[in-house]
Design an enzyme around this catalytic site. Structure first.
Site, PDB file in Angstrom:
ATOM      1  N   SER A  21       0.849  -1.202   0.000  1.00 13.81           N
ATOM      2  CA  SER A  21       0.000   0.000   0.000  1.00 13.81           C
ATOM      3  C   SER A  21       0.876   1.240   0.000  1.00 13.81           C
ATOM      4  O   SER A  21       2.103   1.166   0.130  1.00 13.81           O
ATOM      5  CB  SER A  21      -0.919   0.014   1.235  1.00 13.81           C
ATOM      6  N   ILE A  23       3.130   4.503  -0.116  1.00 13.77           N
ATOM      7  CA  ILE A  23       4.367   4.878  -0.790  1.00 13.77           C
ATOM      8  C   ILE A  23       5.060   3.659  -1.380  1.00 13.77           C
ATOM      9  O   ILE A  23       5.613   3.715  -2.486  1.00 13.77           O
ATOM     10  CB  ILE A  23       5.303   5.621   0.177  1.00 13.77           C
ATOM     11  N   ASP A  42       5.667  -7.661   1.501  1.00 16.13           N
ATOM     12  CA  ASP A  42       4.895  -7.005   2.546  1.00 16.13           C
ATOM     13  C   ASP A  42       4.403  -8.083   3.504  1.00 16.13           C
ATOM     14  O   ASP A  42       4.270  -9.253   3.117  1.00 16.13           O
ATOM     15  CB  ASP A  42       3.695  -6.257   1.953  1.00 16.13           C
ATOM     16  N   ASP A  68       7.569 -10.385   7.249  1.00 15.78           N
ATOM     17  CA  ASP A  68       7.340  -9.597   8.454  1.00 15.78           C
ATOM     18  C   ASP A  68       8.686  -9.027   8.890  1.00 15.78           C
ATOM     19  O   ASP A  68       9.600  -9.778   9.247  1.00 15.78           O
ATOM     20  CB  ASP A  68       6.752 -10.481   9.554  1.00 15.78           C
ATOM     21  N   VAL A  69       8.837  -7.704   8.869  1.00 17.00           N
ATOM     22  CA  VAL A  69      10.133  -7.100   9.167  1.00 17.00           C
ATOM     23  C   VAL A  69      10.524  -7.219  10.635  1.00 17.00           C
ATOM     24  O   VAL A  69      11.665  -6.919  10.999  1.00 17.00           O
ATOM     25  CB  VAL A  69      10.177  -5.618   8.747  1.00 17.00           C
ATOM     26  N   TYR A 156       9.450   8.398  17.484  1.00 20.01           N
ATOM     27  CA  TYR A 156       9.418   8.241  16.029  1.00 20.01           C
ATOM     28  C   TYR A 156      10.583   8.994  15.390  1.00 20.01           C
ATOM     29  O   TYR A 156      11.297   8.459  14.528  1.00 20.01           O
ATOM     30  CB  TYR A 156       8.084   8.767  15.497  1.00 20.01           C
ATOM     31  N   LYS A 160      13.800   7.602  13.095  1.00 21.24           N
ATOM     32  CA  LYS A 160      14.044   8.066  11.732  1.00 21.24           C
ATOM     33  C   LYS A 160      15.433   8.671  11.596  1.00 21.24           C
ATOM     34  O   LYS A 160      16.065   8.578  10.529  1.00 21.24           O
ATOM     35  CB  LYS A 160      12.966   9.068  11.318  1.00 21.24           C
ATOM     36  N   VAL A 189       2.442  13.121   4.130  1.00 21.03           N
ATOM     37  CA  VAL A 189       1.915  12.353   3.004  1.00 21.03           C
ATOM     38  C   VAL A 189       0.619  11.686   3.444  1.00 21.03           C
ATOM     39  O   VAL A 189       0.523  11.183   4.571  1.00 21.03           O
ATOM     40  CB  VAL A 189       2.918  11.279   2.545  1.00 21.03           C
TER      41      VAL A 189
END
Length: 260
Positions: A21, A23, A42, A68-69, A156, A160, A189
């Site tokens: 989904s 980006i 994904d 699954d990351v 967060y 990043k 976004v």
């Protein structure tokens, strides 16, 4: 130099994680449009399958991979099974918008594990195969929050920033083997991750007004940056952060001084 082929990715295998989904999907579609053979990866198998179907309907080549990351071993297996990937793109992220004093240990671990630990695992696993083959491009999604913050974005933002530094370090360590690593930093976004903001008109409009363009981005507006960094157009670009933020980080405040 044949500039007509500068952005072409013909027959280059690209592993796009988060392609179910948003980006990630738009990145996969754009890369396929430039001739890349895309692995749509994904945790959401249905979403990845839909993306692959969209690529194939447009005449492109795609396959589907469920991953699954949060599973480091699964990432290692994926990198070995797709060791011929010339490009890795990863977009997966989560956020818990709370002030530092309100954060729980469980929330902290959730955000750090998905955003930072997965970046570490992906860069290491796919970077190892690219270094061995002596070519490749790693593209990870950071955020403007790695640079500018606001209340409720601390954890967060920290993850990043960590993603940026991991990619910069990868650029330094993998560069002698011909492997590039770069970060993309979007502004605001319209994705599922930002749905809570969009649901609040005051919050949504405040974010829109912050950037120079006065609006939010849609996921497809990030795809060009991905194609650029993956292609030969960026053959000498590594260790950098490409801001796709509508001017957010360029604008200091919103007061417009009177003219004349």
């Amino acid at each position: 130099m044949d500039y007509s082929k500068l952005f072409r990715m013909d027959d280059r295998k690209t592993f796009v994680l988060g392609s179910g989904s948003g980006i990630g999907r738009e990145s996969a579609l754009a890369l396929a449009a430039q001739g890349a053979v895309v692995v749509c990866a994904d945790r959401d198998l249905a979403g990845a399958t839909q993306t692959a179907q969209l690529i194939e309907a447009a005449g492109g080549l795609a396959s589907v991979y469920q991953l699954d990351v949060l599973d480091a071993e699964a990432i290692s297996v994926a990198a070995q099974e797709h060791s011929d990937s010339e490009t890795l793109v990863f977009t997966a992220a989560t956020n818990v918008r709370k002030r530092l004093l309100d954060y729980s240990a469980e929330e902290y671990e959730r955000v750090v594990s998905l955003n930072m630990r997965s970046s570490f695992d992906l860069i290491r696993a796919f970077g190892a195969t690219m270094v061995e083959r002596k070519r490749g491009s790693i593209i990870g999604f950071s955020s403007i929050r790695h640079l500018v913050v606001e209340p409720g974005q601390g954890v967060y933002a920290a993850t990043k920033a960590a993603t940026v530094q991991l990619l910069r370090t990868a650029a330094a360590e993998f560069g002698p083997s011909g492997v590039r690593a770069n970060a993309i930093a979007p502004g605001v976004v319209e994705t599922p991750l930002t749905a809570p903001i969009k649901a609040n008109p005051e919050w949504y409009n405040a974010y829109a007004a912050k950037g120079a363009l006065g609006r939010w981005a849609v996921p497809s507006e990030l795809a060009g940056a991905v194609v650029f960094l993956a292609s030969d157009a960026a053959s000498y670009v590594t260790g950098t952060v490409l801001y796709v933020d509508g001017g957010w980080t360029a604008v200091d405040g919103r007061f417009d001084p009177p003219r004349g």
